[in-house]
Scaffold this active site. Structure first.
Site, PDB file in Angstrom:
ATOM      1  N   ASP A 150       0.848  -1.172   0.000  1.00 13.79           N
ATOM      2  CA  ASP A 150       0.000   0.000   0.000  1.00 13.79           C
ATOM      3  C   ASP A 150       0.899   1.243   0.000  1.00 13.79           C
ATOM      4  OD1 ASP A 150      -3.014   0.772   0.390  1.00 13.79           O
ATOM      5  OD2 ASP A 150      -1.964   1.955   1.901  1.00 13.79           O
ATOM      6  N   TYR A 199      -2.566  11.020   2.355  1.00 14.81           N
ATOM      7  CA  TYR A 199      -3.397  11.299   1.175  1.00 14.81           C
ATOM      8  C   TYR A 199      -3.505  12.795   0.932  1.00 14.81           C
ATOM      9  CZ  TYR A 199      -4.864   6.410   1.482  1.00 14.81           C
ATOM     10  OH  TYR A 199      -4.875   5.040   1.518  1.00 14.81           O
ATOM     11  N   HIS A 235      -7.054  -6.895  -0.894  1.00 11.69           N
ATOM     12  CA  HIS A 235      -5.971  -5.918  -0.826  1.00 11.69           C
ATOM     13  C   HIS A 235      -4.938  -6.223   0.247  1.00 11.69           C
ATOM     14  CE1 HIS A 235      -4.092  -1.954  -1.047  1.00 11.69           C
ATOM     15  NE2 HIS A 235      -4.272  -1.811   0.250  1.00 11.69           N
TER      16      HIS A 235
END
Length: 275
Positions: free
Chosen positions: A98, A200, A255
């Site tokens: 990730d 982010y 994921h």
């Protein structure tokens, strides 16, 4: 070593395995921490490898600077270089999942002299990701990145009801209950979720920090059950690597590769490191 420092911040790190083993740095993603590697690391130790798994910026309680600019990629990459320096290591194998994978891609492009091999789990090269945003369904898969740009609201939504929404998100992806509980507990620490989301929120700086082509041997592992990252960017990644490159696809895994496919991950990393 159990910690290292950079710029007034203190990072927790799990340093385990044989002291004289080839070093492997394990970088977690959102909203994980170093415990994401709890099933992977022991298998690597059995093959004579030393692992260093830090709680990255925003996740270590004493490394949560305020303001999104502190979470741009240049900063998170420099944290790993500081880890290597603190451990007295000129270089290491790097494995990232990730966001940890994005840090790994940047390390392989910007500092190939410090990276023996790169293993990127789930995430494609950032250049391939950017292209897929306009040529595939990747933008739809990444809708949450836009939501995370908003102030305050993401934290309120995810942590409402003792983190009920965050729990549902992680459980829906197939994470075991104990992992869900650990990650939610960490994110409920003061300032933790804001710091994690700031990775982010720092994305607007990405244009100033292009990753470029990677010049170290690279293994890319992607899983067909990943709801966040699609096939288009995965298949486009090879053209961003100017070194031996291999793509490994895991069927029917979501994921969360380090937690759900730990044995296979350890096998792949060991073969890549030894190769």
């Amino acid at each position: 070593m159990d910690s290292f420092r950079r710029g007034g911040l203190t990072f927790d790190v799990r340093d385990a395995g044989p002291d004289d083993g080839d070093p492997v740095v394990l970088l977690h993603g959102f909203p994980q921490d170093s415990t994401a590697w709890d099933r992977v690391a022991p298998a690597l130790h059995q093959h004579g490898l030393r692992t260093l798994a830090p709680d990255q910026r925003g996740y270590s309680p004493m490394a949560r600077p305020r303001g999104r600019s502190h979470y741009r990629l240049r900063e998170t990459v420099s944290d790993v270089l500081a880890l290597l320096d603190a451990a007295g290591l000129p270089d290491a194998h790097v494995v990232g999942h990730d966001w940890g994978g994005i840090v790994g891609w940047a390390l392989g492009a910007w500092h190939p002299d410090r990276v023996r091999t790169l293993t990127a789990l789930s995430v494609p090269h950032p250049g391939a990701m950017a292209r897929a945003m306009v040529t595939s369904d990747q933008a739809l898969r990444s809708y949450y990145m836009g939501l995370f740009q908003l102030p305050v609201l993401p934290e309120q939504l995810l942590l409402a009801g003792n983190g009920a929404a965050l729990r549902r998100m992680l459980a829906h992806g197939g994470l075991p209950d104990d992992a869900v509980a650990r990650y939610v507990r960490r994110m409920r620490e003061p300032g933790a979720l804001t710091a994690a989301v700031n990775w982010y929120r720092a994305l607007p700086w990405a244009g100033r920090d292009p990753v470029g082509r990677v010049r170290v041997p690279t293994l890319h592992v992607w899983s067909t059950g990943d709801a966040f990252l699609g096939r288009a960017a995965t298949e486009d990644t090879a053209r961003f690597v100017e070194a031996p490159y291999r793509l490994e696809i895991l069927d029917d895994v979501t994921h969360w590769i380090p937690e759900l496919a730990a044995d296979r991950t350890a096998e792949l990393v060991t073969a890549h490191v030894r190769g």
